[in-house]
Design a protein around this motif. Sequence first.
Motif, short mmCIF file in Angstrom:
data_model
loop_
_atom_site.label_atom_id
_atom_site.label_comp_id
_atom_site.label_asym_id
_atom_site.label_seq_id
_atom_site.Cartn_x
_atom_site.Cartn_y
_atom_site.Cartn_z
N ASN A 66 -0.29 -1.99 6.94
CA ASN A 66 -0.47 -1.82 6.14
C ASN A 66 0.12 -0.31 5.75
N ARG A 67 -0.48 0.20 6.64
CA ARG A 67 -0.21 2.67 6.68
C ARG A 67 0.98 2.22 6.10
N GLY A 68 2.20 1.14 6.51
CA GLY A 68 3.37 1.29 6.18
C GLY A 68 4.01 1.31 7.66
N LEU A 69 5.53 1.23 6.87
CA LEU A 69 6.39 1.47 8.72
C LEU A 69 6.41 2.47 9.70
N PRO A 70 5.97 2.31 11.38
CA PRO A 70 5.26 3.58 12.02
C PRO A 70 6.85 4.47 12.10
N TRP A 90 0.80 10.81 11.93
CA TRP A 90 1.80 10.04 11.84
C TRP A 90 0.31 8.66 11.57
N ASN A 91 0.73 8.42 13.05
CA ASN A 91 -0.60 7.08 13.35
C ASN A 91 -1.95 7.23 12.27
N THR A 92 -2.58 7.82 12.36
CA THR A 92 -4.46 7.71 11.85
C THR A 92 -4.01 8.92 10.11
N GLN A 93 -3.03 10.15 9.61
CA GLN A 93 -3.77 10.56 8.40
C GLN A 93 -2.36 10.34 8.03
N ILE A 94 -1.45 9.46 7.30
CA ILE A 94 -0.62 9.05 6.84
C ILE A 94 -0.72 7.44 5.96
N LEU A 95 -0.83 7.59 5.15
CA LEU A 95 -0.84 5.94 4.10
C LEU A 95 0.61 5.93 3.32
N VAL A 96 1.69 4.99 3.51
CA VAL A 96 2.60 5.04 2.03
C VAL A 96 2.00 4.03 1.34
N ALA A 252 -7.67 13.85 6.49
CA ALA A 252 -8.07 13.35 7.18
C ALA A 252 -8.36 12.03 7.87
N GLU A 253 -8.33 11.58 8.86
CA GLU A 253 -9.02 10.46 9.29
C GLU A 253 -9.51 9.56 8.87
N GLU A 254 -10.46 10.39 8.37
CA GLU A 254 -11.85 9.49 7.29
C GLU A 254 -11.80 9.21 6.35
N ILE A 255 -10.67 9.95 5.37
CA ILE A 255 -10.53 9.44 4.26
C ILE A 255 -9.47 9.15 3.85
N ILE A 256 -8.31 8.95 4.88
CA ILE A 256 -7.16 7.60 4.94
C ILE A 256 -7.39 6.29 5.41
N GLY A 257 -8.83 6.20 6.71
CA GLY A 257 -9.17 5.21 6.59
C GLY A 257 -9.99 4.29 5.14
N VAL A 258 -10.83 5.31 4.84
CA VAL A 258 -11.17 4.06 3.42
C VAL A 258 -10.06 3.82 2.35
N MET A 259 -9.21 5.07 1.89
CA MET A 259 -8.07 4.57 1.33
C MET A 259 -7.78 3.87 1.73
N ASN A 260 -6.99 3.59 3.38
CA ASN A 260 -5.76 2.48 3.44
C ASN A 260 -7.01 0.82 3.65
N MET A 268 -1.67 -4.51 0.19
CA MET A 268 -1.20 -5.59 1.27
C MET A 268 -0.01 -3.92 2.61
N CYS A 269 0.24 -4.03 1.47
CA CYS A 269 1.47 -2.42 2.17
C CYS A 269 2.67 -2.66 0.66
N ALA A 270 3.01 -1.16 0.70
CA ALA A 270 4.18 -1.05 0.29
C ALA A 270 5.75 -2.25 0.15
N PRO A 271 6.30 -2.57 -0.69
CA PRO A 271 7.72 -3.74 -0.64
C PRO A 271 8.74 -2.87 1.22
N ARG A 272 9.11 -3.63 1.56
CA ARG A 272 9.84 -3.07 3.03
C ARG A 272 10.27 -2.80 2.63
N GLN A 273 10.91 -3.13 2.07
CA GLN A 273 13.23 -2.57 1.39
C GLN A 273 12.76 -1.23 1.27
N GLY A 274 11.55 -1.40 -0.10
CA GLY A 274 11.42 0.44 -0.50
C GLY A 274 11.41 1.40 0.84
#
Length: 393
Positions: A66-70, A90-96, A252-260, A268-274
Amino acid sequence: MKYEQYLNRRIAAVPPSGIRRFFDLASSRKDAISLGVGEPDFKTPYMIRDAAINSLVDGETQYTANRGLPELRQEIAVYLKGRYGISYDWNTQILVTIGASEAIDIALRALVENGDEVLVPDPSYVSYAPGVVFAGGTPVPVTTYQKDDFRLTAESLEKAITPRSKLLILPYPNNPTGAIMEKADLEAVARVVEKHDLLVISDEIYSELIYDGHTHVSFASLEGMYPRTITINGFSKAFAMTGWRVGYACAAEEIIGVMNKIHQYAIMCAPRQGQVAALAALRTGRENGYESILAMRDSYDRRRRLMVSAFREMGLDCFDPFGAFYVFPSVSRTGLSSEEFCAQLLQEKDVAAVPGTAFGPSGEGHIRCCYATAIDKINIALERMSDFVAHHS
């Protein structure tokens, strides 16, 4: 059947985008030259396209996390640290996301509740105020002025704050004006933000497109602003990847968690090829010193200078836009409103620009012209506009 009783009245009342309206009008005219839509005329570099093609050929057509390719989120973290000095996990604070637009939308929905006020510099990008309304909040315009080079001042911000103020949208480099904020300007705004306990959505999609020796300062890099800032960016402008629709949010992890959570249910997720293409953009960029960005920026800078000079020769007041790829000249000397100027310019000269009022009431008397257009078309458009201005002055 009458649908008014079924529709969400708040959303139905929001007018359609003024940008798209003039773009659609221009599209219906065979010989029209559009300076309207903010889209690079460069093709996505081949190495980026090739990575996506190979991924597709290899059968990589599944969902991603969901958050994007690691590996993409890891590369985003490296990019932001190296370019702007801000560190995100990268694991908790970034959302693609699906472009920066989705990132802005879900940030607003994650943070805004009924009755909350969101401070929006005026003029600025068309989606901010409607996005606040869609989230149930109230957008509060904060007027910026040409005498200040359309920068958001701490004084103007302070005057607009009320007990219901919760969030500031900070869109610099700015669309439509091309304005930038220097570090001292941002630090003054930061003091107001801290004083009133605000959060900030910093839309930095044009961060790579800054000219004349100026540099971009990320708001999250300022003292005390990191925990208060949701940094928004993406690949559309700097990497000529508008149609790929890949952006990201960092916070912040808390904000990204709610956004996710919103992202999970809605997207669900951004398109894989993109995402694969975005990963290639960052990796090849880092390896070659971001030469494709530098080449585009140099080309835009030449067009920027050409357009500003031409408007001044027409007798139109035009401040120096040091960011993005827009010029925002005043057309008040013609005696036409922004809407009248753009409508008649399209009708008489087949040139499409966007009225400043599409970006807020403070845009009246101005038009937005995008110089991410082939230079031969820009030259023809400027000749036609010069004739138009001479006739209407």
